[in-house]
Write a protein that holds these residues in place. Structure first.
Motif, PDB file in Angstrom:
ATOM      1  N   LEU A 295       0.877  -1.167   0.000  1.00 48.63           N
ATOM      2  CA  LEU A 295       0.000   0.000   0.000  1.00 48.63           C
ATOM      3  C   LEU A 295       0.914   1.216   0.000  1.00 48.63           C
ATOM      4  O   LEU A 295       1.360   1.681   1.048  1.00 48.63           O
ATOM      5  N   GLY A 296       1.232   1.683  -1.192  1.00 42.54           N
ATOM      6  CA  GLY A 296       2.185   2.783  -1.331  1.00 42.54           C
ATOM      7  C   GLY A 296       1.471   4.115  -1.255  1.00 42.54           C
ATOM      8  O   GLY A 296       0.429   4.305  -1.855  1.00 42.54           O
ATOM      9  N   PHE A 297       2.042   5.033  -0.482  1.00 38.97           N
ATOM     10  CA  PHE A 297       1.387   6.342  -0.362  1.00 38.97           C
ATOM     11  C   PHE A 297       2.237   7.430  -1.011  1.00 38.97           C
ATOM     12  O   PHE A 297       3.454   7.301  -1.128  1.00 38.97           O
ATOM     13  N   GLY A 298       1.569   8.484  -1.413  1.00 38.26           N
ATOM     14  CA  GLY A 298       2.234   9.613  -2.064  1.00 38.26           C
ATOM     15  C   GLY A 298       2.852  10.567  -1.054  1.00 38.26           C
ATOM     16  O   GLY A 298       2.811  10.348   0.153  1.00 38.26           O
ATOM     17  N   THR A 299       3.420  11.632  -1.569  1.00 33.55           N
ATOM     18  CA  THR A 299       4.143  12.590  -0.730  1.00 33.55           C
ATOM     19  C   THR A 299       3.202  13.639  -0.153  1.00 33.55           C
ATOM     20  O   THR A 299       2.263  14.064  -0.799  1.00 33.55           O
ATOM     21  N   MET A 300       3.514  14.036   1.067  1.00 38.53           N
ATOM     22  CA  MET A 300       2.769  15.131   1.683  1.00 38.53           C
ATOM     23  C   MET A 300       3.497  16.431   1.334  1.00 38.53           C
ATOM     24  O   MET A 300       4.634  16.644   1.731  1.00 38.53           O
ATOM     25  N   ASN A 301       2.842  17.261   0.547  1.00 37.95           N
ATOM     26  CA  ASN A 301       3.470  18.493   0.082  1.00 37.95           C
ATOM     27  C   ASN A 301       2.966  19.721   0.823  1.00 37.95           C
ATOM     28  O   ASN A 301       1.896  19.702   1.430  1.00 37.95           O
ATOM     29  N   GLY A 302       3.738  20.782   0.743  1.00 37.97           N
ATOM     30  CA  GLY A 302       3.291  22.074   1.255  1.00 37.97           C
ATOM     31  C   GLY A 302       2.459  22.782   0.196  1.00 37.97           C
ATOM     32  O   GLY A 302       2.256  22.253  -0.902  1.00 37.97           O
ATOM     33  N   LYS A 303       1.993  23.996   0.541  1.00 41.98           N
ATOM     34  CA  LYS A 303       1.139  24.721  -0.408  1.00 41.98           C
ATOM     35  C   LYS A 303       1.857  25.030  -1.718  1.00 41.98           C
ATOM     36  O   LYS A 303       1.229  25.268  -2.738  1.00 41.98           O
TER      37      LYS A 303
ATOM     38  N   PRO B 183       7.654  19.004  -1.236  1.00 41.10           N
ATOM     39  CA  PRO B 183       7.567  18.293   0.047  1.00 41.10           C
ATOM     40  C   PRO B 183       7.523  19.246   1.241  1.00 41.10           C
ATOM     41  O   PRO B 183       8.258  20.237   1.291  1.00 41.10           O
ATOM     42  N   PHE B 184       6.630  18.938   2.145  1.00 37.80           N
ATOM     43  CA  PHE B 184       6.326  19.802   3.281  1.00 37.80           C
ATOM     44  C   PHE B 184       7.574  20.166   4.098  1.00 37.80           C
ATOM     45  O   PHE B 184       8.327  19.316   4.534  1.00 37.80           O
ATOM     46  N   LYS B 185       7.776  21.455   4.325  1.00 41.84           N
ATOM     47  CA  LYS B 185       8.959  21.923   5.063  1.00 41.84           C
ATOM     48  C   LYS B 185       8.536  22.860   6.191  1.00 41.84           C
ATOM     49  O   LYS B 185       7.395  23.296   6.263  1.00 41.84           O
ATOM     50  N   THR B 186       9.499  23.203   7.039  1.00 43.79           N
ATOM     51  CA  THR B 186       9.239  24.237   8.049  1.00 43.79           C
ATOM     52  C   THR B 186       9.238  25.592   7.354  1.00 43.79           C
ATOM     53  O   THR B 186       9.645  25.712   6.201  1.00 43.79           O
ATOM     54  N   ARG B 187       8.825  26.619   8.089  1.00 44.65           N
ATOM     55  CA  ARG B 187       8.837  27.962   7.491  1.00 44.65           C
ATOM     56  C   ARG B 187      10.249  28.360   7.062  1.00 44.65           C
ATOM     57  O   ARG B 187      10.443  29.101   6.131  1.00 44.65           O
ATOM     58  N   GLN B 188      11.232  27.835   7.800  1.00 42.48           N
ATOM     59  CA  GLN B 188      12.625  28.159   7.459  1.00 42.48           C
ATOM     60  C   GLN B 188      13.142  27.268   6.331  1.00 42.48           C
ATOM     61  O   GLN B 188      14.284  27.412   5.909  1.00 42.48           O
ATOM     62  N   GLY B 189      12.328  26.337   5.886  1.00 41.49           N
ATOM     63  CA  GLY B 189      12.760  25.496   4.770  1.00 41.49           C
ATOM     64  C   GLY B 189      13.446  24.207   5.195  1.00 41.49           C
ATOM     65  O   GLY B 189      13.928  23.457   4.367  1.00 41.49           O
ATOM     66  N   GLY B 190      13.488  23.955   6.505  1.00 39.66           N
ATOM     67  CA  GLY B 190      14.132  22.722   6.982  1.00 39.66           C
ATOM     68  C   GLY B 190      13.149  21.564   7.000  1.00 39.66           C
ATOM     69  O   GLY B 190      11.972  21.723   6.682  1.00 39.66           O
ATOM     70  N   VAL B 191      13.660  20.395   7.373  1.00 43.73           N
ATOM     71  CA  VAL B 191      12.801  19.220   7.499  1.00 43.73           C
ATOM     72  C   VAL B 191      11.862  19.425   8.684  1.00 43.73           C
ATOM     73  O   VAL B 191      12.291  19.763   9.773  1.00 43.73           O
ATOM     74  N   MET B 192      10.573  19.261   8.441  1.00 40.43           N
ATOM     75  CA  MET B 192       9.589  19.480   9.503  1.00 40.43           C
ATOM     76  C   MET B 192       9.515  18.252  10.395  1.00 40.43           C
ATOM     77  O   MET B 192       9.298  17.150   9.913  1.00 40.43           O
TER      78      MET B 192
END
Ligand code: ARG
Length: 592
Positions: free
Chosen positions: A378-386, A390-399
């Protein structure tokens, strides 16, 4: 209890038979023209050839038979030969009463329950959980709950990554920082301290630091590889350190998973599969499944019908080291030996699709599993930001997952405090519950294999297709039920015994019809491993409820029997929603 489609279907099948046709033609489906009818049967079209008759004639014959059947309000034979069916409100009320009397709300248990291992979570020890791990945890937990509710024996295994280079990196960095620790002294023969020489925050700082260094410094990288190797060879001091890393890390992971309402039956690790590797390699060689290819031991898994190249499954590298897939194969052996599962389901990033194709083929070809053992990816896709990346912190780091949850909690807390005055402590607890629904529903309402955009504003909104909207609807029902209990002095048991009257209005009937869709939705979600089917269902149910709610005066209804019937309908709606969200892995607060 019987599925509503089967009940209606048997009436229609009987009518076909009575009219002189094959009963098999009487198959009923949910209408694809809800503006015209609720259910439909297309059997007359299929029968036309067989009976050399116009389909409309057959449909009319059947409609005539059904004329007296009190399950239907109307049965219309329409061109070119459809049967359009509407249920009678009495029949519907009777079906709902049965559903209400059933603890399982009409959802049947599997005839042949299976034992199913769900491999999900997949966190890596000593590395902080990041949002990439969120999806596996959220989807896997829901799939497990759905399959369990359907009567299967389910075993969730977190399958921790604890055997890779990250261990060697941490050991190397620790050695630099605290060279005097006994773990590094090869002549040391005493007992090692019980207390870990680091805290979780130190550990979380050590790993990224070591990882960064290894990318710049060749020597450092070599040392880390060597430390990994020595750990895997069983060097005593390193093994003791590894145990500390594991303990500290697992305690922290448990806390994180707990806060997500994610619970594993098994906390197995990649290292637990290592003892199975030497006999596995022996077996693969002896049976002639594996062969040497440029020094490496591989199993061919390509098949003639392949349209793209499926590379061989590598078992041992030319230096004799095992790989990620060797561990996965050994884990399959371990699982078959210890639990004998009928199915194993892997909930992993879909980028590992090809990888699992190789592993599954290899396991089948080499008979590590039985012929009928199901192996599912059951493969899932990526969780992206707006921004679609790929979803990051506001500073652009790994959340980090912890921070993401904390952010959403804060957002929810602010909203709840803005909405009405409450005790801040209570609001905190409510915010936590609602925030979890926002995160989980935001994820689960998408088909798992698709990438999706994690949109905080959207997900935390009380309106639209969101978790908080569902909870808001449930809280609305709960508050009406509380008022009813206050005003009448009745208990929850007494509410459960209230009599449901046939729906009087259109929105009430629509709600009743929606309620009958629960079992089919759960069955479908189970068959397709698709929690989003349950999301879609509950959202629709919530909409039908809210329409009914806005059109109906419930507590101010003067006829007591009618008011009580509304309350029975509300209570059933709440139970269905509660069961539904529990299958998704979250709960509803009392107020919000
Ligand atoms: N630890 C792996 C990762 O972070 C996921 C493990 C998935 N499960 C498995 N049986 N390979 O990518």
């Amino acid at each position: 209890m019987e599925q509503i489609l089967d009940v209606i279907g048997s009436y229609v099948a009987d009518a076909f038979e009575t009219a002189g046709y094959d009963a098999k033609l009487g198959k009923v489906t949910i209408s694809n023209r809800p503006d015209l009818c609720e259910y439909q049967c297309n059997g007359a079209m299929a029968g036309a050839k067989q009976y050399h008759k116009a389909p409309l004639e057959i449909a009319e014959n059947v409609a005539n038979v059904l004329d007296g059947c009190d399950a239907f309000e109307s049965v219309d034979a329409v061109r070119p030969g459809f049967l359009n069916l509407k249920l009678s409100a009495e029949f519907l009320a009777g079906y709902l009463a049965e559903m209400a009397a059933d603890e399982r709300l009409g959802v049947p248990e599997a005839d042949t329950p299976k034992k199913i291992i769900i491999d999900y979570g997949g966190a890596n020890v000593a590395k902080p959980l990041h949002v990439g791990h969120l999806r596996s945890a959220v989807i896997g937990e829901s799939v497990k709950r759905i399959l369990h509710f359907l009567g299967n024996e389910t075993i969730g295994d977190v399958h921790l990554g604890d055997w890779g280079l990250q261990m060697g990196l941490i050991i190397t960095e620790l050695r630099l920082r605290k060279p005097d620790l006994p773990y590094f002294d090869e002549s040391y023969e005493g007992e090692y301290p019980e207390e870990a020489p680091f805290t979780i925050s130190e550990l979380e700082e050590i790993y990224p630091a070591a990882s960064a260094k290894s990318k710049e410094d060749e020597e450092y990288k070599k040392a880390a590889l060597e430390a990994t190797n020595q750990l895997q060879q069983g060097r005593r001091g390193y093994h003791a350190l590894w145990e500390h890393i594991l303990n500290v890390s697992v305690a922290d992971l448990k806390k994180n998973y707990d806060s997500l309402n994610v619970f594993f039956e098994l906390w197995k690790k990649e290292s637990d599969a290592q003892p199975y590797i030497p006999p596995l390699v022996e077996y693969l060689k002896k049976e002639g499944y594996a062969h040497l290819d440029q020094g490496a031991l591989v199993v061919d898994v390509a098949e003639e019908s392949d349209t793209k190249k499926i590379p061989p499954c590598m078992i041992l590298k030319s230096d004799g080291a095992s790989l990620y897939n060797t561990t996965d194969l050994a884990t399959i052996v371990m699982r078959m030996e210890n639990w004998k599962p009928d199915d194993i389901i892997y909930v992993v990033d879909k980028r590992q699709d090809l990888y699992f194709t190789q592993v599954f083929r290899c396991a089948r070809k080499t008979k590590l599993v039985n012929e009928d053992t199901g192996l599912y990816f059951l493969g899932f896709g990526t969780m992206n930001g707006k921004d679609g990346k790929p979803f990051k912190t506001r500073q652009g780091g790994v959340m980090r997952l912890e921070n993401l949850i904390a952010d959403i909690n804060e957002e929810m807390y602010t909203k709840i405090m803005e909405n009405h005055e409450t005790d801040p402590e209570e609001a905190r607890e409510t915010a936590r519950i609602v925030a979890l629904s926002a995160i989980k529903y935001g994820d689960l309402s998408n088909q798992a294999s698709k990438d999706y955009i994690f949109d905080v504003d959207k997900f935390t909104s009380f309106e639209g297709n969101t978790g908080p909207y569902l909870l808001y609807t449930m809280v609305r029902i709960k508050s009406i039920l509380r008022r009813y209990m206050e005003e009448t002095g009745r208990s929850a048991e007494e509410i459960a015994a209230l009599k449901l009257l046939p729906a009087a209005g259109e929105s009430e009937k629509a709600l009743a019809l929606a309620l009958t869709g629960f079992a089919p939705a759960v069955l479908l979600a189970g068959a397709e491993l698709a929690p989003h089917k349950i999301c879609g269902y509950i959202y629709e149910l919530a909409n039908q409820f809210n329409r009914f709610y806005h059109e109906t005066k419930i507590m101010s209804e003067e006829k007591e029997a009618q008011r009580d019937s509304y309350i029975a309908l509300l209570s059933l709606t709440l139970r269905v929603m509660e069961c539904g969200i529990s299958l998704l892995g979250f709960t509803a607060p009392e107020k919000m």
